[in-house]
Scaffold this active site. Structure first.
Site, mmCIF file in Angstrom:
data_model
loop_
_atom_site.group_PDB
_atom_site.id
_atom_site.type_symbol
_atom_site.label_atom_id
_atom_site.label_comp_id
_atom_site.label_asym_id
_atom_site.label_seq_id
_atom_site.Cartn_x
_atom_site.Cartn_y
_atom_site.Cartn_z
ATOM 1 N N SER A 18 0.816 -1.217 0.000
ATOM 2 C CA SER A 18 0.000 0.000 0.000
ATOM 3 C C SER A 18 0.854 1.274 0.000
ATOM 4 O O SER A 18 1.900 1.343 0.640
ATOM 5 C CB SER A 18 -0.888 0.008 1.241
ATOM 6 O OG SER A 18 -1.476 1.270 1.398
ATOM 7 N N THR A 67 -9.265 -2.125 3.348
ATOM 8 C CA THR A 67 -9.160 -2.564 1.956
ATOM 9 C C THR A 67 -9.597 -4.020 1.838
ATOM 10 O O THR A 67 -10.089 -4.633 2.800
ATOM 11 C CB THR A 67 -7.740 -2.303 1.394
ATOM 12 O OG1 THR A 67 -7.761 -2.555 -0.013
ATOM 13 C CG2 THR A 67 -6.678 -3.166 2.046
ATOM 14 N N LYS A 71 -14.004 -4.629 3.196
ATOM 15 C CA LYS A 71 -14.816 -3.404 3.087
ATOM 16 C C LYS A 71 -16.282 -3.620 3.457
ATOM 17 O O LYS A 71 -16.941 -2.695 3.911
ATOM 18 C CB LYS A 71 -14.703 -2.810 1.682
ATOM 19 C CG LYS A 71 -13.333 -2.218 1.428
ATOM 20 C CD LYS A 71 -13.226 -1.533 0.095
ATOM 21 C CE LYS A 71 -11.797 -1.062 -0.119
ATOM 22 N NZ LYS A 71 -11.614 -0.235 -1.289
ATOM 23 N N GLY A 132 -16.450 -4.951 -14.729
ATOM 24 C CA GLY A 132 -16.232 -5.460 -13.373
ATOM 25 C C GLY A 132 -17.368 -5.119 -12.428
ATOM 26 O O GLY A 132 -18.055 -4.102 -12.598
ATOM 27 N N GLY A 134 -16.921 -5.866 -8.776
ATOM 28 C CA GLY A 134 -16.372 -6.141 -7.445
ATOM 29 C C GLY A 134 -16.527 -4.934 -6.534
ATOM 30 O O GLY A 134 -17.408 -4.084 -6.735
ATOM 31 N N GLY A 135 -15.643 -4.845 -5.550
ATOM 32 C CA GLY A 135 -15.742 -3.788 -4.543
ATOM 33 C C GLY A 135 -15.570 -2.391 -5.120
ATOM 34 O O GLY A 135 -16.311 -1.469 -4.761
ATOM 35 N N ASN A 158 -19.568 -8.199 -16.223
ATOM 36 C CA ASN A 158 -18.649 -8.861 -15.302
ATOM 37 C C ASN A 158 -18.392 -10.287 -15.763
ATOM 38 O O ASN A 158 -19.287 -10.929 -16.328
ATOM 39 C CB ASN A 158 -19.242 -8.867 -13.882
ATOM 40 C CG ASN A 158 -18.185 -9.179 -12.834
ATOM 41 O OD1 ASN A 158 -17.091 -8.627 -12.882
ATOM 42 N ND2 ASN A 158 -18.497 -10.073 -11.907
ATOM 43 N N ARG A 159 -17.166 -10.763 -15.516
ATOM 44 C CA ARG A 159 -16.823 -12.144 -15.881
ATOM 45 C C ARG A 159 -17.847 -13.126 -15.313
ATOM 46 O O ARG A 159 -18.281 -14.056 -15.989
ATOM 47 C CB ARG A 159 -15.420 -12.467 -15.351
ATOM 48 C CG ARG A 159 -14.996 -13.898 -15.550
ATOM 49 C CD ARG A 159 -13.611 -14.139 -15.022
ATOM 50 N NE ARG A 159 -13.504 -13.869 -13.588
ATOM 51 C CZ ARG A 159 -12.401 -14.018 -12.870
ATOM 52 N NH1 ARG A 159 -11.296 -14.432 -13.465
ATOM 53 N NH2 ARG A 159 -12.389 -13.764 -11.583
ATOM 54 N N PRO A 161 -21.383 -13.109 -14.523
ATOM 55 C CA PRO A 161 -22.527 -12.213 -14.765
ATOM 56 C C PRO A 161 -23.444 -12.047 -13.557
ATOM 57 O O PRO A 161 -23.939 -10.949 -13.292
ATOM 58 C CB PRO A 161 -23.259 -12.891 -15.926
ATOM 59 C CG PRO A 161 -22.221 -13.716 -16.605
ATOM 60 C CD PRO A 161 -21.283 -14.178 -15.540
HETATM 61 P P1 ATR Z 1 -11.791 -4.722 -6.217
HETATM 62 O O1 ATR Z 1 -12.050 -4.390 -4.782
HETATM 63 O O2 ATR Z 1 -10.474 -4.205 -6.728
HETATM 64 O O3 ATR Z 1 -12.937 -4.353 -7.085
HETATM 65 P P2 ATR Z 1 -12.667 -7.446 -6.354
HETATM 66 O O4 ATR Z 1 -13.845 -7.087 -5.502
HETATM 67 O O5 ATR Z 1 -11.931 -8.723 -6.048
HETATM 68 O O6 ATR Z 1 -11.592 -6.307 -6.281
HETATM 69 O O7 ATR Z 1 -13.151 -7.437 -7.891
HETATM 70 C C1 ATR Z 1 -12.294 -7.820 -8.906
HETATM 71 C C2 ATR Z 1 -13.024 -7.639 -10.233
HETATM 72 O O8 ATR Z 1 -12.132 -8.028 -11.293
HETATM 73 C C3 ATR Z 1 -14.252 -8.522 -10.384
HETATM 74 O O9 ATR Z 1 -15.197 -7.854 -11.194
HETATM 75 C C4 ATR Z 1 -13.691 -9.735 -11.107
HETATM 76 O O10 ATR Z 1 -14.634 -10.509 -11.810
HETATM 77 P P3 ATR Z 1 -15.398 -11.734 -11.080
HETATM 78 O O11 ATR Z 1 -16.481 -11.105 -10.263
HETATM 79 O O12 ATR Z 1 -15.908 -12.581 -12.181
HETATM 80 O O13 ATR Z 1 -14.362 -12.439 -10.225
HETATM 81 C C5 ATR Z 1 -12.759 -9.064 -12.068
HETATM 82 N N1 ATR Z 1 -11.747 -9.966 -12.607
HETATM 83 C C6 ATR Z 1 -10.690 -10.506 -11.952
HETATM 84 N N2 ATR Z 1 -9.978 -11.307 -12.782
HETATM 85 C C7 ATR Z 1 -10.606 -11.266 -13.988
HETATM 86 C C8 ATR Z 1 -10.366 -11.856 -15.270
HETATM 87 N N3 ATR Z 1 -9.311 -12.664 -15.471
HETATM 88 N N4 ATR Z 1 -11.213 -11.582 -16.280
HETATM 89 C C9 ATR Z 1 -12.274 -10.746 -16.093
HETATM 90 N N5 ATR Z 1 -12.555 -10.151 -14.913
HETATM 91 C C10 ATR Z 1 -11.741 -10.402 -13.879
#
Ligand code: ATR
Length: 290
Positions: A18, A67, A71, A132, A134-135, A158-159, A161
């Protein structure tokens, strides 16, 4: 902030890389407050004990950043949430007062909006695509949905869905998501018609990572915003530059979320000179600039 040395810090797993200690310790020094910012790597099974210790009157900790992956998990430990953090369902900043009352805030989403404002970009009536769910996507989507500068449309892919569907459904319980839709194929993002493309995924951090979109669809009237700041220019941002689009990485968002967190702890605006020192320090530790 207290006159005695207070401790602030970051909880998460991992936290080792960080840049927050560099930024926040620079700020404390410039503000001449006797405070230190530390890293607190925490395993899942240590979270309970850590939050119990925060309640002790002898605890020197008066503020925390949060982080991945905590969260959302920290929320049950808090006594109060800011309206924005409550709506987002995620907390990245905790303030602890003299009575050891813990209040949660989210400065990620507002940090993103502050960076857009710095770039002179308004989200009003814009067509936005988000990669994406995620968080980081949660925080940004909350900000976009609550902002008075309402986008015309927000499309999310999102990967996995179902996670995008769940995210929008969850936020929809607490805010208007009428302009938000999830798509399952990248063609349906309509990048060629889009004003702002935001990558919130981790794809692009590694040099071998693929592009998630067709670079031929990027165009000169759009902003491509990649939350990844290391490397400074991901393959996506390179493609954006090649297409003549505006591009920005997430270092500005990282900076603004830290400034906003500090303002919560200090309960006042931070002097512009101190903010500049924080930003210089961030660029120095991240890119080696002076
Ligand atoms: P952050 O807090 O940085 O958002 P996270 O909550 O772990 O971290 O989210 C990571 C994002 O990256 C998610 O949308 C994840 O998709 P999934 O929900 O399908 O896991 C996406 N991500 C990570 N690796 C990926 C990949 N190889 N291809 C596509 N999306 C990916």
């Amino acid at each position: 902030m207290d006159d005695q040395q207070s401790t602030y810090g970051l909880i998460g797993n991992p936290v080792a890389h960080s840049f927050s200690p560099a930024m926040l310790n620079t700020a404390f020094e410039a503000l001449e407050v006797d405070a230190v910012y530390k890293l607190f790597p925490l395993k899942d099974n240590e979270l309970d004990g850590f939050f119990q210790s925060l309640k002790e009157v002898s605890s020197p900790i008066f503020g925390l950043n949060v982080t991945v992956p905590y969260k959302e998990k920290v929320i049950p430990f808090l006594d109060a949430l800011s309206p924005f953090a409550e709506k987002a369902g995620a907390v990245n900043t905790i303030m602890i007062d003299d009575k050891r009352k813990l209040t949660g805030y989210n400065t990620d989403g507002p940090g993103f909006i502050c960076h857009l404002a710095e770039l002179g970009v308004s989200t009003a009536d814009q067509r936005i695509a988000i990669l994406g769910a995620g968080g980081a996507s949660r925080a940004i989507l909350t900000s976009l949905c609550l902002d008075i500068e309402r986008p015309e449309s927000i499309k999310i892919i999102n990967r996995t869905p179902q996670k995008a569907v769940d995210l929008v459904a969850d936020l929809g319980q607490r805010m208007n998501v009428d302009n938000v839709s999830t798509v399952t194929s990248v063609e349906d993002l309509n990048i060629e018609l889009c004003d702002i493309l935001i990558n919130t995924t981790t794809v692009g951090m590694k040099p071998t990572d693929p592009l998630l979109i067709n670079p031929k669809l990027l165009h000169s009237h759009m902003l491509v915003y990649d939350l990844i700041y290391n490397p400074a220019q991901t393959l996506l941002l390179q493609a954006a530059v090649h297409a003549g689009a505006r591009s920005a990485n997430g270092l500005g968002m990282l900076y603004y979320q830290a400034v906003l967190a500090l303002q919560h702890w200090a309960e006042q605006e931070i002097d512009v000179g101190v903010k500049l020192l924080m930003r210089d320090k961030l660029e120095e530790v991240c890119y080696g600039k002076h």
